[in-house]
Design an enzyme around this catalytic site. Sequence first.
Site, PDB file in Angstrom:
ATOM      1  N   ARG A  68     -24.519  -1.610 -41.460  1.00  0.00           N
ATOM      2  CA  ARG A  68     -24.165  -0.438 -42.416  1.00  0.00           C
ATOM      3  C   ARG A  68     -24.389  -0.933 -43.993  1.00  0.00           C
ATOM      4  O   ARG A  68     -24.152   0.335 -44.760  1.00  0.00           O
ATOM      5  CB  ARG A  68     -22.671  -1.313 -42.473  1.00  0.00           C
ATOM      6  CG  ARG A  68     -21.243  -0.061 -41.875  1.00  0.00           C
ATOM      7  CD  ARG A  68     -21.626   0.966 -41.810  1.00  0.00           C
ATOM      8  NE  ARG A  68     -20.787   2.028 -42.863  1.00  0.00           N
ATOM      9  CZ  ARG A  68     -20.707   2.556 -44.181  1.00  0.00           C
ATOM     10  NH1 ARG A  68     -21.313   2.030 -44.571  1.00  0.00           N
ATOM     11  NH2 ARG A  68     -19.696   3.224 -45.074  1.00  0.00           N
TER      12      ARG A  68
ATOM     13  N   ARG B 180     -15.748  -2.909 -39.945  1.00  0.00           N
ATOM     14  CA  ARG B 180     -15.656  -4.251 -41.000  1.00  0.00           C
ATOM     15  C   ARG B 180     -15.611  -5.177 -41.156  1.00  0.00           C
ATOM     16  O   ARG B 180     -16.100  -6.316 -41.634  1.00  0.00           O
ATOM     17  CB  ARG B 180     -15.570  -3.549 -42.309  1.00  0.00           C
ATOM     18  CG  ARG B 180     -16.794  -1.935 -43.070  1.00  0.00           C
ATOM     19  CD  ARG B 180     -15.871  -1.113 -43.961  1.00  0.00           C
ATOM     20  NE  ARG B 180     -14.610  -1.167 -43.527  1.00  0.00           N
ATOM     21  CZ  ARG B 180     -13.661   0.062 -43.471  1.00  0.00           C
ATOM     22  NH1 ARG B 180     -13.858   0.708 -45.131  1.00  0.00           N
ATOM     23  NH2 ARG B 180     -12.066   0.336 -42.939  1.00  0.00           N
TER      24      ARG B 180
ATOM     25  N   TYR C 275      -6.124  17.175 -40.852  1.00  0.00           N
ATOM     26  CA  TYR C 275      -7.139  16.228 -41.921  1.00  0.00           C
ATOM     27  C   TYR C 275      -7.926  17.866 -42.267  1.00  0.00           C
ATOM     28  O   TYR C 275      -7.843  17.728 -43.624  1.00  0.00           O
ATOM     29  CB  TYR C 275      -8.405  15.500 -41.300  1.00  0.00           C
ATOM     30  CG  TYR C 275      -8.053  13.694 -41.016  1.00  0.00           C
ATOM     31  CD1 TYR C 275      -8.250  13.386 -42.621  1.00  0.00           C
ATOM     32  CD2 TYR C 275      -7.904  13.313 -39.743  1.00  0.00           C
ATOM     33  CE1 TYR C 275      -7.839  11.664 -41.996  1.00  0.00           C
ATOM     34  CE2 TYR C 275      -7.301  12.378 -39.380  1.00  0.00           C
ATOM     35  CZ  TYR C 275      -7.140  10.803 -40.728  1.00  0.00           C
ATOM     36  OH  TYR C 275      -6.953  10.085 -40.530  1.00  0.00           O
TER      37      TYR C 275
ATOM     38  N   ARG D 117     -10.627   0.127 -32.875  1.00  0.00           N
ATOM     39  CA  ARG D 117     -11.308  -0.651 -34.197  1.00  0.00           C
ATOM     40  C   ARG D 117     -11.823  -2.179 -33.870  1.00  0.00           C
ATOM     41  O   ARG D 117     -12.175  -2.971 -34.933  1.00  0.00           O
ATOM     42  CB  ARG D 117     -10.253  -0.268 -35.242  1.00  0.00           C
ATOM     43  CG  ARG D 117     -10.483   0.754 -35.931  1.00  0.00           C
ATOM     44  CD  ARG D 117     -11.852   1.378 -36.718  1.00  0.00           C
ATOM     45  NE  ARG D 117     -11.280   2.885 -37.047  1.00  0.00           N
ATOM     46  CZ  ARG D 117     -11.327   3.677 -38.200  1.00  0.00           C
ATOM     47  NH1 ARG D 117     -10.772   2.588 -39.022  1.00  0.00           N
ATOM     48  NH2 ARG D 117     -10.683   4.506 -38.287  1.00  0.00           N
TER      49      ARG D 117
ATOM     50  N   ASP E 240     -16.803   8.669 -34.519  1.00  0.00           N
ATOM     51  CA  ASP E 240     -15.121   9.225 -34.811  1.00  0.00           C
ATOM     52  C   ASP E 240     -13.613  10.373 -34.797  1.00  0.00           C
ATOM     53  O   ASP E 240     -14.707  11.157 -34.122  1.00  0.00           O
ATOM     54  CB  ASP E 240     -15.818   9.164 -36.503  1.00  0.00           C
ATOM     55  CG  ASP E 240     -13.919   8.904 -37.165  1.00  0.00           C
ATOM     56  OD1 ASP E 240     -13.810   7.952 -37.701  1.00  0.00           O
ATOM     57  OD2 ASP E 240     -13.567   9.981 -37.499  1.00  0.00           O
TER      58      ASP E 240
END
Length: 342
Positions: free
Chosen positions: A34, A25, A146, A21, A69
Amino acid sequence: MSFISACWRQLTEVTPVWFMRQAGRYMPEYRALRERYSLLEMIRTPELAAQVTLMPRRLGVDALILFADILLPLVPLGLDLEFVPGRGPVLAHPIRTPQDVRDLRPVTVEEDLGFVLETVRLVRGEVDGRVPLIGFAGAPFTLASYMIEGGSSRHYLRTKRFMYEYPDAWHTLMATLAQVTLDYLRAQVQAGAQAVQLFDSWVGALSPHDYRLYVLPYTRLIMEGLADLGVPRIHFATGTAGMLPLIKQAGGDVISVDWRIDLDRAWEILGDDVAVQGNLDPVALLAPRDVLARQVQTILNQAAGRAGHIFNLGHGVLPETDVGSVEFVVEMVHSARSRGEE
Ligand code: CP3
């Protein structure tokens, strides 16, 4: 290319370092982008995804990881994927019955995930071999979790119950995911990815017994299916200190370990025929500088300049992280002397 050499357990001048990562962010330039695009818009637009992949170059890291992703292949499989602010990924049609597994659609990587392959080509064109590019995919267990939970989970109750209650459907699901993942990773390497990482983020929720029975054969199928490509395969999982020998058995040239075990202890268990990646606690990046420095030094001391150490976190960079702390770690790792120079 210290990163690739270290993956093959060759002695390098400096310990290579990159971060899971590392584009995200916590970076102001990522947040700026973003504001204009959703996560999936960014990922599905190769020019934008390439731009984000390249952002961490300014940190001085020794590898880039493709901006994508792990959940992307679930879309062509027939599950609606959405990232909901504050909630994370949400799948509108989770798998709840064996029939849902039979209803999964076939995936053709070139057609269904071609935008990812295009991002790989764009990044490779831009960095021109100077910084290696890591491709990646989710491992079958983590993807299945998931698909069955419909999103993130704490205890994986639905996943485990499905596994215990419908073993045949579980094995069919895992075999399907293993094949899609293998095709997808092979296509990434053919497009130019120079290493691959398989993310089995949540498999530490299982007992060693269940891991061996329900997961290991499928991860191994992927790892073995990549062997002929000649690129390093990184096997990432968290919470697996109690089953490292099984993780190794499942395969990988590099085993990524988290902070719940000392790096030297993990290496002792794994043996010296694999490279080891890790294992700073991502929260240490939020600590005062002196605390952070001590933690980085502890890991470097445990690695003791052995060939085959790739410095990384035990999991991804947190959004609260200060970019300066990440830069500090890169500099500290790079300025540590390797055994070869002593
Ligand atoms: O590491 C990188 O810089 C490359 C890009 C990358 C992303 N996701 C982009 C992303 C990688 C390697 C992943 C892998 C991934 N995705 C994993 C395995 C690694 C891990 O963290 O265990 C998992 C479990 C996912 C699924 C996922 N994607 C979740 C649970 C979330 C929401 C959580 C969150 O942090 O908001 C995502 C969203 C996601 N994927 C973001 C990024 C940068 C958040 C960014 C955003 O909303 O702008």
